[in-house]
Each structure stands twice: as structure tokens, then as C-alpha cells.
Design an enzyme around this catalytic site. Structure first.
Site, short mmCIF file in Angstrom:
data_model
loop_
_atom_site.label_atom_id
_atom_site.label_comp_id
_atom_site.label_asym_id
_atom_site.label_seq_id
_atom_site.Cartn_x
_atom_site.Cartn_y
_atom_site.Cartn_z
N LYS A 1 0.86 -1.20 0.00
CA LYS A 1 0.00 0.00 0.00
C LYS A 1 0.89 1.24 0.00
O LYS A 1 1.77 1.37 0.84
CB LYS A 1 -0.90 0.00 1.23
N ASP B 1 -14.06 14.80 -3.72
CA ASP B 1 -14.21 16.10 -4.37
C ASP B 1 -15.49 16.02 -5.21
O ASP B 1 -16.25 15.06 -5.09
CB ASP B 1 -12.96 16.39 -5.24
N ARG C 1 3.13 -1.29 10.84
CA ARG C 1 4.22 -1.42 11.80
C ARG C 1 4.54 -2.83 12.28
O ARG C 1 5.72 -3.12 12.51
CB ARG C 1 3.98 -0.47 12.98
N THR D 1 -11.66 5.43 11.17
CA THR D 1 -11.66 4.86 12.53
C THR D 1 -11.23 5.89 13.57
O THR D 1 -11.42 5.68 14.76
CB THR D 1 -10.74 3.61 12.60
N LYS E 1 -7.54 8.20 -0.85
CA LYS E 1 -8.84 8.61 -0.28
C LYS E 1 -9.41 9.86 -0.93
O LYS E 1 -9.61 10.90 -0.28
CB LYS E 1 -8.72 8.82 1.23
N ASP F 1 -3.55 4.37 -1.74
CA ASP F 1 -4.48 4.80 -0.68
C ASP F 1 -4.46 6.32 -0.58
O ASP F 1 -3.80 6.88 0.28
CB ASP F 1 -4.02 4.13 0.62
#
Ligand code: C5P
Length: 232
Positions: A32, A64, A211, A119, A61, A59
Site C-alpha cells: 500500500k 471532491d 508497523r 476509525t 482517499k 491509498d
């Protein structure tokens, strides 16, 4: 594409990214590329990682007006990415425009996934900042239904929501789930986490892991552990 582990390349430079990928001799994990790396290096980093043989989830996002998103998606599709995303809050019409823009002249296109509510948004901030009063779980499911109605392929969601999204939108509607941690690992700033094995059990289609792999002493071993738990 089937079940897979997607490594989040949350790095701020091409040098760090390629040094990380160089450790994976002979393996080509699905990766990603997010805003940090894309804004640091531009489209050339997408081309370079793709040329190395990796599948890419871009990614960014998008959110508009429909015409702008449609045209931006046409550019991203030309980068030959495998999956990309937008905010479902941009409306069904924006999502439909995105799909049109993403579809290549030969009819193929990358997978298109919607973000429902981030989230990081909770009930309180949704009510106070966005003036949305419904329960957040209902808002997430409503946005997922809108994404399905617009013809999208799935949503980004917590692994805890993957089961209910499949129940409501169908088992072929993809759930791409971050917030994955090993049972014996640090959870960091993620709040609601699940192990790769539990994410498999609940029916996630793709897990996005940052991570626990990128900060591991042995990233290749950590990746293989994810694959062993989630895919094999
Ligand atoms: O390091 P970690 O495994 O927490 O990384 C998760 C990745 O998934 C990050 O790139 C993060 O931006 C992304 N993500 C997330 N939660 C969302 C959407 C995306 O953690 N709701």
C-alpha cells in the site's frame, strides 16, 4: 485477486521504501502506498514499485466533486495500480463518477474501495463536528451500502466490521481491514485490533499491516507469519 496481506509502505522517501523492499528477495508482497510516500515522491514511486513486480493499493482517499474525482481516477488508473480508494461521504454520484474514470479503454480497472467513517472518528466527533446524529455503526453500514449501490468492489473497515459488512452487502463485497496486530505484539495507536488469524476467521478479504511488519526486527519473517496466519 484472493485473500492477501497488504504491507503499508508508510515511509517518507523512495530510499527508505526501496531499502525495505530489497529485503524481500524473491518475494513480491502486495503493498500500500499512501499519502505520505505519494506526496513525497510523486507518481514515479508508484511506477518504480510496480516495475519491481508488486501489486499496489494506492491509498489516496479521494473526495471532491464527481467530475474532478472522475478525471483524477483516470490518471490513477493509468498508473496501473491494482486497488485504490475514495471517501463514501462524497456521495453515490461521486463514487459512480470515480468508477467511470477508473475504467480503462479495454474495460479493465483497478479495484475501487470506499472509506466509510474513518476509525479516528467517534460518535462524539461525528455528532458535534459533522452533525450526524445516527449511531456510528449505522452510518458505517449505510455508507457501505451506498458503495455497493454505486458498483464499488468493497470498503476499508475494521476487521471487527468485516462479518456484518459481508452479511449486508454480500460475500463478494470486499473488506480491506487495517488494525491488525500479532497476539504478542504492541498495538500502538490502533484501538480496535485483531490478529491475522482472527481476521481470517471473521472473513476479511485483505489485511493491511504496517508497523507489525515495517518495524519488526525481521520484516520478512513478520510478513511470512502474517501470510501463514491469514492466507495459508
Ligand atoms: O502500522 P499499522 O499496521 O497501524 O498501519 C495501518 C495502515 O492502515 C496505515 O497505513 C493506516 O494509515 C491505514 N489505515 C488505518 N485505519 C483506517 C484506514 C487506514 O490504520 N481506518
Amino acid at each position: 485477486m484472493g485473500k492477501d496481506v497488504i504491507i503499508a509502505l508508510d515511509f517518507d522517501s523512495k530510499a527508505k521504501t526501496l531499502a525495505f523492499l530489497d529485503q524481500f528477495t524473491g518475494k513480491k508482497p502486495f503493498v500500500k502506498i499512501g499519502m505520505e510516500l505519494f506526496y513525497a515522491e510523486g507518481p514515479s514511486i508508484v511506477r518504480e514499485v510496480k516495475a519491481r513486480g508488486h501489486k499496489i493499493f494506492l491509498d489516496l482517499k479521494l473526495h471532491d466533486i464527481p467530475n474532478t474525482v472522475k478525471k483524477a481516477m483516470a490518471v490513477l488508473s493509468g498508473l496501473d495500480v491494482d486497488m485504490t480508494n475514495l471517501h463514501a461521504a462524497g456521495t453515490v454520484r461521486m463514487m459512480q463518477g470515480a468508477l467511470e474514470g477508473l475504467t480503462r479503454p479495454d474495460g479493465t480497472r483497478p479495484l475501487l474501495i470506499a472509506v466509510t467513517q474513518l476509525t479516528s472518528t467517534d460518535q462524539e466527533s461525528m455528532e458535534n463536528d459533522l452533525l450526524i446524529k445516527e449511531p456510528i455503526a449505522d452510518v458505517v453500514m449505510h455508507y457501505a451500502s451506498n458503495a455497493a449501490k454505486a458498483g464499488l468492489d468493497g470498503v476499508v473497515c475494521s476487521p471487527l466490521e468485516a462479518g456484518v459488512v459481508h452479511d449486508k452487502c454480500g460475500k463478494n463485497f470486499l473488506t480491506v481491514t487495517p488494525g491488525v496486530r500479532f497476539a504478542d505484539g504492541d498495538i500502538g495507536d490502533q484501538k480496535r485490533v485483531m490478529t491475522p488469524a482472527a481476521a481470517k476467521e471473521i472473513g476479511s478479504d485483505y489485511i493491511v499491516v504496517g508497523r507489525p511488519i515495517t518495524a519488526a526486527a525481521d520484516p520478512v519473517a513478520a510478513y511470512e507469519r502474517c501470510v501463514a496466519e491469514f492466507v495459508d
